[in-house]
Design a protein around this motif. Structure first.
Motif, PDB file in Angstrom:
ATOM      1  N   TRP A   1      -6.477  -0.934   6.746  1.00 48.56           N
ATOM      2  CA  TRP A   1      -6.404   0.464   6.330  1.00 48.56           C
ATOM      3  C   TRP A   1      -6.811   1.354   7.489  1.00 48.56           C
ATOM      4  O   TRP A   1      -7.695   1.011   8.283  1.00 48.56           O
ATOM      5  N   ASP A   2      -6.163   2.487   7.599  1.00 48.67           N
ATOM      6  CA  ASP A   2      -6.597   3.519   8.550  1.00 48.67           C
ATOM      7  C   ASP A   2      -6.334   4.875   7.914  1.00 48.67           C
ATOM      8  O   ASP A   2      -5.553   4.985   6.968  1.00 48.67           O
ATOM      9  N   PRO A   3      -6.994   5.922   8.398  1.00 50.07           N
ATOM     10  CA  PRO A   3      -6.858   7.248   7.770  1.00 50.07           C
ATOM     11  C   PRO A   3      -5.432   7.791   7.714  1.00 50.07           C
ATOM     12  O   PRO A   3      -5.145   8.671   6.914  1.00 50.07           O
ATOM     13  N   GLN A   4      -4.516   7.277   8.528  1.00 48.38           N
ATOM     14  CA  GLN A   4      -3.130   7.755   8.493  1.00 48.38           C
ATOM     15  C   GLN A   4      -2.423   7.372   7.202  1.00 48.38           C
ATOM     16  O   GLN A   4      -1.389   7.933   6.869  1.00 48.38           O
ATOM     17  N   LYS A   5      -2.969   6.431   6.456  1.00 47.38           N
ATOM     18  CA  LYS A   5      -2.359   5.994   5.198  1.00 47.38           C
ATOM     19  C   LYS A   5      -2.667   6.968   4.050  1.00 47.38           C
ATOM     20  O   LYS A   5      -2.102   6.858   2.977  1.00 47.38           O
ATOM     21  N   MET A   6      -3.561   7.903   4.264  1.00 41.76           N
ATOM     22  CA  MET A   6      -3.931   8.861   3.211  1.00 41.76           C
ATOM     23  C   MET A   6      -2.813   9.865   2.990  1.00 41.76           C
ATOM     24  O   MET A   6      -2.084  10.222   3.909  1.00 41.76           O
TER      25      MET A   6
ATOM     26  N   PRO B   1     -14.711  11.232  -2.112  1.00 42.36           N
ATOM     27  CA  PRO B   1     -14.256  11.911  -3.344  1.00 42.36           C
ATOM     28  C   PRO B   1     -12.738  12.032  -3.468  1.00 42.36           C
ATOM     29  O   PRO B   1     -12.209  13.115  -3.705  1.00 42.36           O
ATOM     30  N   VAL B   2     -12.023  10.926  -3.271  1.00 44.22           N
ATOM     31  CA  VAL B   2     -10.566  10.913  -3.351  1.00 44.22           C
ATOM     32  C   VAL B   2     -10.163   9.657  -4.127  1.00 44.22           C
ATOM     33  O   VAL B   2     -10.786   8.604  -3.973  1.00 44.22           O
ATOM     34  N   ASN B   3      -9.105   9.767  -4.941  1.00 47.01           N
ATOM     35  CA  ASN B   3      -8.666   8.585  -5.698  1.00 47.01           C
ATOM     36  C   ASN B   3      -8.067   7.542  -4.760  1.00 47.01           C
ATOM     37  O   ASN B   3      -7.613   7.855  -3.666  1.00 47.01           O
ATOM     38  N   ILE B   4      -8.082   6.293  -5.211  1.00 45.87           N
ATOM     39  CA  ILE B   4      -7.676   5.192  -4.343  1.00 45.87           C
ATOM     40  C   ILE B   4      -6.199   5.221  -3.978  1.00 45.87           C
ATOM     41  O   ILE B   4      -5.805   4.729  -2.928  1.00 45.87           O
ATOM     42  N   TYR B   5      -5.368   5.835  -4.819  1.00 46.00           N
ATOM     43  CA  TYR B   5      -3.939   5.908  -4.518  1.00 46.00           C
ATOM     44  C   TYR B   5      -3.696   6.884  -3.371  1.00 46.00           C
ATOM     45  O   TYR B   5      -3.016   6.560  -2.401  1.00 46.00           O
ATOM     46  N   ASP B   6      -4.267   8.086  -3.473  1.00 49.12           N
ATOM     47  CA  ASP B   6      -4.093   9.080  -2.412  1.00 49.12           C
ATOM     48  C   ASP B   6      -4.835   8.691  -1.142  1.00 49.12           C
ATOM     49  O   ASP B   6      -4.483   9.130  -0.047  1.00 49.12           O
ATOM     50  N   LEU B   7      -5.861   7.870  -1.289  1.00 50.30           N
ATOM     51  CA  LEU B   7      -6.607   7.390  -0.130  1.00 50.30           C
ATOM     52  C   LEU B   7      -5.787   6.384   0.681  1.00 50.30           C
ATOM     53  O   LEU B   7      -6.086   6.106   1.830  1.00 50.30           O
ATOM     54  N   GLY B   8      -4.714   5.859   0.089  1.00 50.33           N
ATOM     55  CA  GLY B   8      -3.837   4.929   0.789  1.00 50.33           C
ATOM     56  C   GLY B   8      -4.279   3.490   0.667  1.00 50.33           C
ATOM     57  O   GLY B   8      -3.841   2.638   1.438  1.00 50.33           O
ATOM     58  N   LEU B   9      -5.143   3.210  -0.303  1.00 41.07           N
ATOM     59  CA  LEU B   9      -5.615   1.836  -0.484  1.00 41.07           C
ATOM     60  C   LEU B   9      -4.615   0.974  -1.250  1.00 41.07           C
ATOM     61  O   LEU B   9      -4.687  -0.246  -1.207  1.00 41.07           O
ATOM     62  N   ILE B  10      -3.687   1.596  -1.961  1.00 36.77           N
ATOM     63  CA  ILE B  10      -2.668   0.871  -2.726  1.00 36.77           C
ATOM     64  C   ILE B  10      -1.438   0.723  -1.834  1.00 36.77           C
ATOM     65  O   ILE B  10      -0.805   1.704  -1.470  1.00 36.77           O
TER      66      ILE B  10
END
Length: 154
Positions: free
Chosen positions: A138-143, A74-83
């Motif tokens: 991707w890894d959780p540190q990118k969030m 439940p998080v947008n892709i920008y804040d999730l660090g996917l961009i």
């Protein structure tokens, strides 16, 4: 080659003192402005170009990306660090460099198309292109901190 160097020495008995500067001598030729910072302080900061970070078009693209949510998280892709990167050319064409949480992500086929549609719908964007990359992974540190807080990771 045994070349000897000679150092010439000159003996002096007295050296004339250097002339002293006098403020009265300078005041006649130099006039200081009352506030020498006035011109500097009056300058306004340059507005960023619309296609650069901080510019209107760039920020509108980022806001469009923040409206797209990962279906499993439940998080947008920008804040999730996917961009990873957003570039906007001088012709207002947007290129988005992104990744997914895993190569086996169920939205691997549909997510890039949805992003192209959403970014392409931003007023002022001529064409949108999405490039999907897996390096760096991707890894959780990118969030963002907001995403970590939302997911209880902070």
């Amino acid at each position: 080659m045994n070349e000897q160097r000679k150092i010439e020495v000159e003996e002096v008995t007295e050296v004339a003192p250097p002339p002293k500067a006098r403020v009265s001598d300078v005041a006649e030729t130099f006039e200081r402005k009352k506030d020498y910072l006035a011109g500097f302080l009056a300058q306004k900061p340059a507005e960023p170009a619309p296609v650069e970070p901080g510019g209107d078009l760039y920020e509108a693209v980022i806001e469009a990306l923040k409206e797209i949510y990962d279906p499993e998280i439940p998080v947008n892709i920008y804040d999730l660090g996917l961009i990873y990167d957003v570039q906007i050319s001088p012709e207002n064409h947007a290129k988005v460099l992104m990744t997914l949480t895993t190569p086996n992500c169920p939205v691997a086929e549909s997510m890039p198309g949805e992003i192209e549609l959403r970014v392409g719908a931003v007023p002022g964007v001529g064409h949108a292109e999405v490039e999907l990359v897996w390096d760096p992974p991707w890894d959780p540190q990118k969030m963002s901190d907001e995403a970590k807080l939302e997911l209880g990771m902070l």
